[in-house]
Design a protein around this motif. Structure first.
Motif, PDB file in Angstrom:
ATOM      1  N   ASP A  68      13.763   7.475  10.451  1.00 33.65           N
ATOM      2  CA  ASP A  68      13.784   9.218  10.544  1.00 33.65           C
ATOM      3  C   ASP A  68      15.497   9.532  10.597  1.00 33.65           C
ATOM      4  O   ASP A  68      15.800  10.113  11.460  1.00 33.65           O
ATOM      5  CB  ASP A  68      13.044   9.833  11.684  1.00 33.65           C
ATOM      6  N   HIS A 111      11.224  10.240  22.341  1.00 35.77           N
ATOM      7  CA  HIS A 111      10.505   9.106  21.719  1.00 35.77           C
ATOM      8  C   HIS A 111      11.621   7.834  21.470  1.00 35.77           C
ATOM      9  O   HIS A 111      12.743   8.609  21.560  1.00 35.77           O
ATOM     10  CB  HIS A 111       9.902   9.602  20.357  1.00 35.77           C
ATOM     11  N   ARG A 205      23.739  16.340  23.057  1.00 31.21           N
ATOM     12  CA  ARG A 205      22.790  17.241  22.615  1.00 31.21           C
ATOM     13  C   ARG A 205      21.234  16.393  22.785  1.00 31.21           C
ATOM     14  O   ARG A 205      21.115  15.117  22.569  1.00 31.21           O
ATOM     15  CB  ARG A 205      22.979  17.175  21.061  1.00 31.21           C
ATOM     16  N   ASP A 207      17.713  16.016  21.852  1.00 32.57           N
ATOM     17  CA  ASP A 207      16.798  16.090  20.775  1.00 32.57           C
ATOM     18  C   ASP A 207      15.389  16.622  21.381  1.00 32.57           C
ATOM     19  O   ASP A 207      14.923  15.947  22.390  1.00 32.57           O
ATOM     20  CB  ASP A 207      16.751  14.932  20.280  1.00 32.57           C
ATOM     21  N   GLU A 249      18.052  20.930  22.436  1.00 33.17           N
ATOM     22  CA  GLU A 249      17.313  21.543  21.330  1.00 33.17           C
ATOM     23  C   GLU A 249      15.734  21.907  21.727  1.00 33.17           C
ATOM     24  O   GLU A 249      15.011  21.115  22.117  1.00 33.17           O
ATOM     25  CB  GLU A 249      17.027  20.368  20.183  1.00 33.17           C
ATOM     26  N   HIS A 323      21.214  19.845  10.534  1.00 31.47           N
ATOM     27  CA  HIS A 323      20.945  18.631   9.655  1.00 31.47           C
ATOM     28  C   HIS A 323      19.273  18.765   9.092  1.00 31.47           C
ATOM     29  O   HIS A 323      18.685  18.173   8.398  1.00 31.47           O
ATOM     30  CB  HIS A 323      20.861  17.254  10.215  1.00 31.47           C
ATOM     31  N   ASP A 324      18.521  19.820   9.738  1.00 29.69           N
ATOM     32  CA  ASP A 324      17.245  20.048   9.498  1.00 29.69           C
ATOM     33  C   ASP A 324      17.143  21.258   8.980  1.00 29.69           C
ATOM     34  O   ASP A 324      15.765  21.804   8.250  1.00 29.69           O
ATOM     35  CB  ASP A 324      16.247  19.996  10.837  1.00 29.69           C
ATOM     36  N   ARG A 408      14.958  19.191   4.214  1.00 29.38           N
ATOM     37  CA  ARG A 408      15.972  18.808   5.093  1.00 29.38           C
ATOM     38  C   ARG A 408      17.300  18.360   4.421  1.00 29.38           C
ATOM     39  O   ARG A 408      18.302  18.270   4.821  1.00 29.38           O
ATOM     40  CB  ARG A 408      15.707  17.810   6.151  1.00 29.38           C
TER      41      ARG A 408
HETATM   42  C1  GLC Z   1      14.830  16.929  16.007  1.00 29.45           C
HETATM   43  C2  GLC Z   1      15.790  16.380  14.997  1.00 29.45           C
HETATM   44  C3  GLC Z   1      15.216  16.101  13.981  1.00 29.45           C
HETATM   45  C4  GLC Z   1      14.366  14.800  14.069  1.00 29.45           C
HETATM   46  C5  GLC Z   1      13.320  15.166  15.117  1.00 29.45           C
HETATM   47  C6  GLC Z   1      12.732  13.887  15.716  1.00 29.45           C
HETATM   48  O1  GLC Z   1      14.157  18.027  15.526  1.00 29.45           O
HETATM   49  O2  GLC Z   1      16.901  17.467  14.993  1.00 29.45           O
HETATM   50  O3  GLC Z   1      15.987  15.586  12.585  1.00 29.45           O
HETATM   51  O4  GLC Z   1      13.562  14.519  13.043  1.00 29.45           O
HETATM   52  O5  GLC Z   1      13.752  15.951  16.331  1.00 29.45           O
HETATM   53  O6  GLC Z   1      13.452  13.171  16.593  1.00 29.45           O
END
Ligand code: GLC
Ligand code: CA
Length: 554
Positions: A68, A111, A205, A207, A249, A323-324, A408
């Motif tokens: 990812d 994770h 940041r 996640d 986030e 980025h998403d 994305r």
């Molecule tokens: C967040 C990130 C994304 C990623 C996901 C899993 O939403 O911004 O890019 O795929 O977490 O880590």
């Protein structure tokens, strides 16, 4: 001890800061392998200094199998060779520091990768000391504990024959969820974070941080009961030891929860990064791929609510892109005839508000979405969606419409530096195709052009540092029911900011009194003022005007 424990958020540097997000693999490639890297970023620090930003949020650069794109970390204390070395990272922190730019790292704590040492151990046996670092449930093959789905499609449970158990993963099968209930795991995370703090990073940041306190037996993913307890411990053990900016986030945050995350007493994080405004153009209760027009009045209501409810009680991020997300100028502006006007309007609208603005790489140039064939997409979410919807019987054209609008990868095409081969991003073959419009839209051209989108962002960043009203002013929405105009004031003592934006491509009459000719127009996106014969102000397509005046005395 008590002194060290609490660091209030009251007068923090990040309240008048602007943060720039870099997606390293798409920013600048220094060695011609087609993938952006840390040395590439270092070579562009002067550009960032010219733009004027205070900090860079770096999407993950730690060691990762890249299932990812780095959000699957296999070693939190090393740099992925694709991006460079730990020495490069140290050099980046140092070189950025010389330009008064702080480096914010992306912490992926919900994770890890399934190739992380912890997981390799964890799946060996139930007795293994690392087993409990992850979320396991007993079962039999073919009968998962429940029907929970992963965010990237498929079941959220994966069977491991060696232990005769399923592990839980909210994202891909290569992203097993960490078990925050385990105090030993939490301690390992704190040690890792403190090690990075020691390296001089400026912040983190976090996640999908609202998903760490999951309780899969009750199908709870975000906002689990222990979430804020975990966050307070995390903050106390790490962030509060230094003057950092931390941003969480949180897809599932409302304003009440946001006040916890960004509590002014500093007990959790600096600010929240929530998505309520940016999720409005999808069908209610459906997925982002189920396209719907943007309900404009609702957009105003959502921004207005966050602005007023958090004032003095918490702190929000201001963003259109990351980025998403697809490119905002293609999404809610106009990437054809009015690309420049609408990109500036969206910038002015957002940057006048309270919170910390984020600029995603290329947004400052008005970069646009792409419309590729399916074979040119690289994102795991996009590719999985394509297969899933084909299998469900959707028409190919309909799926591609959704992908063109929301993939994305719209945000992940190479940064457009100049009009040379591959936009100056790489001397090799880019890992994802470059947007063909780079000859027209690129940084070299815009840094020279006084009327560019780049210059507009540069000015807005400067204002935030120059005028306290940007950080402090109290927000008031104007014209709540107007179908075209987004207008508001920010008031701080004697200073008042008035922002008026025409959100659409038709000319409209502005029913507001504007401070001309005596008031100060700080910035606009047309060279002159259009008015009716009676002196009223006309707002042309996507016109934006920002005034700074003295507030009327009460
Ligand atoms: C967040 C990130 C994304 C990623 C996901 C899993 O939403 O911004 O890019 O795929 O977490 O880590
Ligand atoms: Ca490279």
């Amino acid at each position: 001890m008590e002194l060290e424990r609490k660091q209030s958020n009251d007068s923090k540097w990040w309240k008048s800061a602007v943060i720039y997000q870099i997606y390293p693999r798409s920013f600048a490639d220094s060695n011609g392998d087609g993938i952006g890297d840390l040395k590439g970023i270092i070579s562009k620090l002067d550009y960032l200094e010219t733009l004027g930003i205070d900090a860079v949020w770096l999407s993950p650069v730690c060691r990762s199998p890249q299932d990812d794109n780095g959000y699957d970390i296999s070693d939190y204390q090393d740099i992925d060779p694709m991006f460079g070395t730990l020495e490069d990272m140290e050099e980046l922190i140092e070189e950025a520091g010389k330009r008064r730019i702080r480096i914010i790292m992306d912490l992926v704590l919900n994770h890890s990768s399934d190739e992380h040492f912890w997981f390799l151990e964890a799946k060996k046996s139930r007795e293994n000391p690392y087993h409990d670092y992850y979320v396991w449930r007993d079962g039999t093959e073919g009968a998962p504990p429940n029907d929970m789905r992963a965010c990237f499609g498929g079941s959220a449970w994966e069977w491991v024959p060696e232990v005769q158990q399923y592990y839980f993963h909210q994202f891909s099968v290569k992203q097993p969820d960490l078990n925050w209930e385990n105090p030993k795991l939490r301690q390992e995370i704190y040690d890792m974070i403190n090690w990075w703090i020691g390296k001089g990073v400026g912040g983190f940041r976090l996640d999908v941080i609202d998903q760490i306190a999951k309780e899969p037996d009750r199908k709870i993913t975000n906002n689990g009961p222990r979430l804020h307890e975990f966050l307070r411990e995390l903050s106390r053990e790490t962030f509060q030891k230094a003057d950092l900016v931390t941003v969480g986030e949180a897809w599932g945050a409302d304003t009440e929860l946001a006040k916890l995350y960004s509590n002014p007493d500093g007990s959790e994080l600096s600010m929240v990064f929530q998505f309520e405004h940016i999720c409005l153009d999808q069908m209610p209760g459906k997925e982002k791929w189920d396209l719907a027009p943007l309900p404009f009045l609702k957009l105003k209501e959502v921004f207005g609510r966050w602005q007023t409810q958090l004032h003095g009680k918490g702190w929000n991020s201001l963003f259109w892109n990351n980025h998403d997300l697809p490119r905002i100028v293609s999404r809610w502006g106009n990437d054809g005839e009015y690309r420049v006007e609408s990109a500036k309007m969206l910038a002015i609208l957002l940057h006048g508000m309270q919170g910390t603005p984020y600029i995603y790489q290329g947004e400052e140039l008005g970069m646009t979405n792409v419309r590729y064939e399916i074979g040119e997409y690289r994102d795991i979410e996009t590719l999985n969606l394509y297969q899933e919807r084909l299998e469900k019987g959707y028409e190919k054209e309909e799926i591609m419409r959704s992908i063109h609008a929301k993939s994305r990868d719209n945000a992940r095409t190479p940064m457009q530096w100049n009009d040379g081969e591959n936009a100056g991003f790489t001397a090799g073959e880019p890992w994802i195709r470059t947007n063909p419009n780079y000859r027209e839209i690129n940084a070299a051209k815009q840094t020279e052009d006084e009327d560019s989108v780049f210059r507009c962002y540069q000015e807005l960043i400067r204002f935030r540092k120059e005028y306290p009203v940007f950080a402090e002013g109290e927000f008031r929405m104007l014209l709540e029911t107007d179908e075209d105009i987004f207008a508001y004031t920010r008031t701080d003592g004697d200073s008042q900011l008035l922002v008026i934006c025409n959100f659409h491509d038709r000319t409209v009459k502005c029913p507001l009194e504007t401070p001309e000719p005596d008031g100060k127009l700080l910035i606009g996106n047309y060279r002159d003022r259009a008015g009716g014969p009676d002196g009223t102000l006309l707002l042309r397509p996507y016109e934006a005007r920002m005034y700074l005046t003295a507030a009327p005395k009460a």
